[in-house]
Design a protein around this motif. Structure first.
Motif, PDB file in Angstrom:
ATOM      1  N   UNK A  23       0.813  -1.219   0.000  1.00  0.00           N
ATOM      2  CA  UNK A  23       0.000   0.000   0.000  1.00  0.00           C
ATOM      3  C   UNK A  23       0.849   1.273   0.000  1.00  0.00           C
ATOM      4  N   UNK A  24       2.099   1.168   0.390  1.00  0.00           N
ATOM      5  CA  UNK A  24       2.965   2.353   0.406  1.00  0.00           C
ATOM      6  C   UNK A  24       3.245   2.873  -1.006  1.00  0.00           C
ATOM      7  N   UNK A  25       3.294   1.933  -1.972  1.00  0.00           N
ATOM      8  CA  UNK A  25       3.623   2.319  -3.351  1.00  0.00           C
ATOM      9  C   UNK A  25       2.807   1.510  -4.349  1.00  0.00           C
ATOM     10  N   UNK A  26       1.477   1.698  -4.370  1.00  0.00           N
ATOM     11  CA  UNK A  26       0.685   0.955  -5.356  1.00  0.00           C
ATOM     12  C   UNK A  26       1.010   1.428  -6.773  1.00  0.00           C
ATOM     13  N   UNK A  27       0.886   0.505  -7.731  1.00  0.00           N
ATOM     14  CA  UNK A  27       1.204   0.838  -9.126  1.00  0.00           C
ATOM     15  C   UNK A  27       0.201   1.809  -9.737  1.00  0.00           C
ATOM     16  N   UNK A  28      -1.072   1.681  -9.335  1.00  0.00           N
ATOM     17  CA  UNK A  28      -2.113   2.549  -9.885  1.00  0.00           C
ATOM     18  C   UNK A  28      -3.321   2.531  -8.954  1.00  0.00           C
ATOM     19  N   UNK A  29      -4.356   3.264  -9.326  1.00  0.00           N
ATOM     20  CA  UNK A  29      -5.554   3.365  -8.492  1.00  0.00           C
ATOM     21  C   UNK A  29      -6.259   2.019  -8.331  1.00  0.00           C
ATOM     22  N   UNK A  30      -6.289   1.235  -9.401  1.00  0.00           N
ATOM     23  CA  UNK A  30      -6.945  -0.078  -9.331  1.00  0.00           C
ATOM     24  C   UNK A  30      -6.252  -0.981  -8.319  1.00  0.00           C
ATOM     25  N   UNK A  31      -4.922  -0.977  -8.335  1.00  0.00           N
ATOM     26  CA  UNK A  31      -4.196  -1.798  -7.369  1.00  0.00           C
ATOM     27  C   UNK A  31      -4.448  -1.292  -5.950  1.00  0.00           C
ATOM     28  N   UNK A  32      -4.506   0.018  -5.783  1.00  0.00           N
ATOM     29  CA  UNK A  32      -4.765   0.590  -4.466  1.00  0.00           C
ATOM     30  C   UNK A  32      -6.110   0.111  -3.920  1.00  0.00           C
ATOM     31  N   UNK A  33      -7.149   0.148  -4.745  1.00  0.00           N
ATOM     32  CA  UNK A  33      -8.482  -0.305  -4.329  1.00  0.00           C
ATOM     33  C   UNK A  33      -8.456  -1.798  -4.008  1.00  0.00           C
ATOM     34  N   UNK A  34      -7.784  -2.599  -4.843  1.00  0.00           N
ATOM     35  CA  UNK A  34      -7.684  -4.040  -4.607  1.00  0.00           C
ATOM     36  C   UNK A  34      -6.964  -4.334  -3.294  1.00  0.00           C
ATOM     37  N   UNK A  35      -5.884  -3.617  -3.030  1.00  0.00           N
ATOM     38  CA  UNK A  35      -5.127  -3.815  -1.795  1.00  0.00           C
ATOM     39  C   UNK A  35      -5.948  -3.441  -0.562  1.00  0.00           C
ATOM     40  N   UNK A  36      -6.711  -2.355  -0.660  1.00  0.00           N
ATOM     41  CA  UNK A  36      -7.576  -1.973   0.467  1.00  0.00           C
ATOM     42  C   UNK A  36      -8.625  -3.038   0.744  1.00  0.00           C
ATOM     43  N   UNK A  37      -9.221  -3.594  -0.315  1.00  0.00           N
ATOM     44  CA  UNK A  37     -10.227  -4.647  -0.146  1.00  0.00           C
ATOM     45  C   UNK A  37      -9.595  -5.893   0.479  1.00  0.00           C
ATOM     46  N   UNK A  38      -8.409  -6.242   0.032  1.00  0.00           N
ATOM     47  CA  UNK A  38      -7.726  -7.414   0.585  1.00  0.00           C
ATOM     48  C   UNK A  38      -7.344  -7.187   2.047  1.00  0.00           C
ATOM     49  N   UNK A  39      -6.938  -5.963   2.367  1.00  0.00           N
ATOM     50  CA  UNK A  39      -6.611  -5.636   3.764  1.00  0.00           C
ATOM     51  C   UNK A  39      -7.846  -5.804   4.659  1.00  0.00           C
ATOM     52  N   UNK A  40      -8.985  -5.326   4.194  1.00  0.00           N
ATOM     53  CA  UNK A  40     -10.215  -5.462   4.987  1.00  0.00           C
ATOM     54  C   UNK A  40     -10.561  -6.936   5.196  1.00  0.00           C
ATOM     55  N   UNK A  41     -10.411  -7.757   4.154  1.00  0.00           N
ATOM     56  CA  UNK A  41     -10.682  -9.197   4.259  1.00  0.00           C
ATOM     57  C   UNK A  41      -9.753  -9.835   5.291  1.00  0.00           C
ATOM     58  N   UNK A  42      -8.479  -9.506   5.246  1.00  0.00           N
ATOM     59  CA  UNK A  42      -7.514 -10.079   6.184  1.00  0.00           C
ATOM     60  C   UNK A  42      -7.778  -9.599   7.609  1.00  0.00           C
ATOM     61  N   UNK A  43      -8.128  -8.325   7.766  1.00  0.00           N
ATOM     62  CA  UNK A  43      -8.411  -7.798   9.103  1.00  0.00           C
ATOM     63  C   UNK A  43      -9.669  -8.425   9.696  1.00  0.00           C
ATOM     64  N   UNK A  44     -10.633  -8.772   8.859  1.00  0.00           N
ATOM     65  CA  UNK A  44     -11.824  -9.476   9.344  1.00  0.00           C
ATOM     66  C   UNK A  44     -11.415 -10.852   9.880  1.00  0.00           C
ATOM     67  N   UNK A  45     -10.558 -11.540   9.153  1.00  0.00           N
ATOM     68  CA  UNK A  45     -10.088 -12.854   9.593  1.00  0.00           C
ATOM     69  C   UNK A  45      -9.262 -12.749  10.873  1.00  0.00           C
ATOM     70  N   UNK A  46      -8.500 -11.672  11.004  1.00  0.00           N
ATOM     71  CA  UNK A  46      -7.634 -11.484  12.175  1.00  0.00           C
ATOM     72  C   UNK A  46      -8.435 -11.418  13.477  1.00  0.00           C
TER      73      UNK A  46
END
Length: 135
Positions: free
Chosen positions: A109-132
Protein backbone atom coordinates in the motif's frame (compact mmCIF):
# COMPACT_ATOMS: atom_id res chain seq x y z
CA UNK A 1 -44.69 -12.59 14.49
CA UNK A 2 -42.39 -15.58 14.92
CA UNK A 3 -39.62 -15.49 17.50
CA UNK A 4 -37.12 -17.32 15.28
CA UNK A 5 -35.51 -16.78 11.92
CA UNK A 6 -34.81 -19.55 9.45
CA UNK A 7 -31.31 -18.97 8.11
CA UNK A 8 -29.40 -20.49 5.22
CA UNK A 9 -25.82 -19.48 4.38
CA UNK A 10 -24.48 -20.93 1.14
CA UNK A 11 -21.01 -20.63 -0.42
CA UNK A 12 -19.74 -21.97 -3.74
CA UNK A 13 -18.33 -24.91 -1.75
CA UNK A 14 -21.70 -25.76 -0.17
CA UNK A 15 -23.89 -25.00 2.84
CA UNK A 16 -22.10 -23.15 5.64
CA UNK A 17 -25.08 -22.85 8.01
CA UNK A 18 -28.69 -23.94 7.95
CA UNK A 19 -30.97 -23.60 10.94
CA UNK A 20 -32.75 -21.30 13.34
CA UNK A 21 -31.42 -18.01 14.63
CA UNK A 22 -32.73 -15.34 16.98
CA UNK A 23 -30.63 -12.55 15.46
CA UNK A 24 -28.33 -12.13 12.45
CA UNK A 25 -25.81 -9.35 11.81
CA UNK A 26 -24.34 -9.27 8.30
CA UNK A 27 -21.90 -6.95 6.53
CA UNK A 28 -23.94 -5.30 3.79
CA UNK A 29 -22.05 -3.45 1.07
CA UNK A 30 -22.86 -0.08 2.64
CA UNK A 31 -22.77 -1.02 6.34
CA UNK A 32 -23.83 -3.67 8.81
CA UNK A 33 -27.44 -4.84 8.85
CA UNK A 34 -29.07 -6.40 11.90
CA UNK A 35 -32.04 -8.70 11.41
CA UNK A 36 -34.55 -9.77 14.05
CA UNK A 37 -37.75 -11.77 13.57
CA UNK A 38 -40.38 -9.66 11.82
CA UNK A 39 -37.84 -7.73 9.75
CA UNK A 40 -39.14 -6.14 6.56
CA UNK A 41 -38.44 -7.91 3.28
CA UNK A 42 -35.16 -6.82 1.73
CA UNK A 43 -32.35 -7.72 -0.63
CA UNK A 44 -28.83 -6.39 -0.08
CA UNK A 45 -25.39 -6.79 -1.59
CA UNK A 46 -22.89 -8.15 0.91
CA UNK A 47 -19.57 -6.51 1.62
CA UNK A 48 -16.62 -7.77 3.63
CA UNK A 49 -16.88 -8.32 7.36
CA UNK A 50 -18.06 -10.53 10.17
CA UNK A 51 -21.30 -12.49 9.97
CA UNK A 52 -22.77 -13.14 13.43
CA UNK A 53 -25.55 -15.62 14.03
CA UNK A 54 -27.15 -15.63 17.47
CA UNK A 55 -29.00 -18.76 18.52
CA UNK A 56 -30.81 -19.86 21.67
CA UNK A 57 -30.11 -23.44 22.73
CA UNK A 58 -31.65 -24.71 25.96
CA UNK A 59 -31.90 -21.16 27.29
CA UNK A 60 -28.26 -20.38 26.47
CA UNK A 61 -27.28 -17.85 23.83
CA UNK A 62 -24.59 -18.96 21.39
CA UNK A 63 -23.00 -16.85 18.67
CA UNK A 64 -21.56 -18.35 15.50
CA UNK A 65 -19.07 -16.11 13.70
CA UNK A 66 -17.79 -16.22 10.13
CA UNK A 67 -15.61 -13.97 8.00
CA UNK A 68 -17.48 -13.32 4.75
CA UNK A 69 -16.99 -11.26 1.62
CA UNK A 70 -19.22 -10.65 -1.35
CA UNK A 71 -22.58 -12.05 -2.29
CA UNK A 72 -26.19 -11.27 -1.56
CA UNK A 73 -28.66 -11.39 1.33
CA UNK A 74 -32.42 -11.83 1.13
CA UNK A 75 -34.95 -11.49 3.96
CA UNK A 76 -38.51 -12.65 3.34
CA UNK A 77 -41.08 -13.77 5.94
CA UNK A 78 -38.50 -14.52 8.66
CA UNK A 79 -36.42 -16.56 6.23
CA UNK A 80 -32.92 -15.29 5.51
CA UNK A 81 -30.77 -16.53 2.67
CA UNK A 82 -27.16 -15.47 2.26
CA UNK A 83 -25.33 -16.40 -0.93
CA UNK A 84 -21.73 -15.70 0.01
CA UNK A 85 -18.84 -15.48 -2.44
CA UNK A 86 -16.20 -16.42 0.15
CA UNK A 87 -16.35 -17.40 3.82
CA UNK A 88 -14.02 -18.58 6.57
CA UNK A 89 -14.81 -20.15 9.90
CA UNK A 90 -12.68 -19.24 12.92
CA UNK A 91 -11.07 -22.71 12.69
CA UNK A 92 -10.26 -22.12 9.02
CA UNK A 93 -8.07 -19.07 9.68
CA UNK A 94 -4.29 -19.49 10.04
CA UNK A 95 -3.28 -16.53 12.23
CA UNK A 96 0.38 -16.60 11.15
CA UNK A 97 -0.51 -16.58 7.45
CA UNK A 98 -3.00 -13.75 7.98
CA UNK A 99 -0.41 -11.73 9.93
CA UNK A 100 2.20 -12.19 7.18
CA UNK A 101 -0.29 -11.28 4.47
CA UNK A 102 -1.34 -8.12 6.32
CA UNK A 103 2.30 -7.06 6.60
CA UNK A 104 2.77 -7.60 2.85
CA UNK A 105 -0.41 -5.67 2.01
CA UNK A 106 0.68 -2.75 4.20
CA UNK A 107 4.06 -2.69 2.44
CA UNK A 108 2.36 -2.82 -0.98
CA UNK A 109 0.00 0.00 0.00
CA UNK A 110 2.96 2.35 0.41
CA UNK A 111 3.62 2.32 -3.35
CA UNK A 112 0.69 0.95 -5.36
CA UNK A 113 1.20 0.84 -9.13
CA UNK A 114 -2.11 2.55 -9.89
CA UNK A 115 -5.55 3.37 -8.49
CA UNK A 116 -6.95 -0.08 -9.33
CA UNK A 117 -4.20 -1.80 -7.37
CA UNK A 118 -4.77 0.59 -4.47
CA UNK A 119 -8.48 -0.31 -4.33
CA UNK A 120 -7.68 -4.04 -4.61
CA UNK A 121 -5.13 -3.81 -1.79
CA UNK A 122 -7.58 -1.97 0.47
CA UNK A 123 -10.23 -4.65 -0.15
CA UNK A 124 -7.73 -7.41 0.59
CA UNK A 125 -6.61 -5.64 3.76
CA UNK A 126 -10.21 -5.46 4.99
CA UNK A 127 -10.68 -9.20 4.26
CA UNK A 128 -7.51 -10.08 6.18
CA UNK A 129 -8.41 -7.80 9.10
CA UNK A 130 -11.82 -9.48 9.34
CA UNK A 131 -10.09 -12.85 9.59
CA UNK A 132 -7.63 -11.48 12.17
CA UNK A 133 -10.55 -10.94 14.58
CA UNK A 134 -10.67 -14.73 15.03
CA UNK A 135 -7.21 -14.95 16.65
Amino acid sequence: MADKLQLSVVTPEGSLFSGEASFVAAPAHDGEVGILPGHAAMIAALGTGELRIERQESGTKTVDRYAVRGGFLQVLDDQITLLVTEAKTPDGVDAEVVKGNIEQILADLRHPEDDEEFVRLLAERKWLETQKKFE
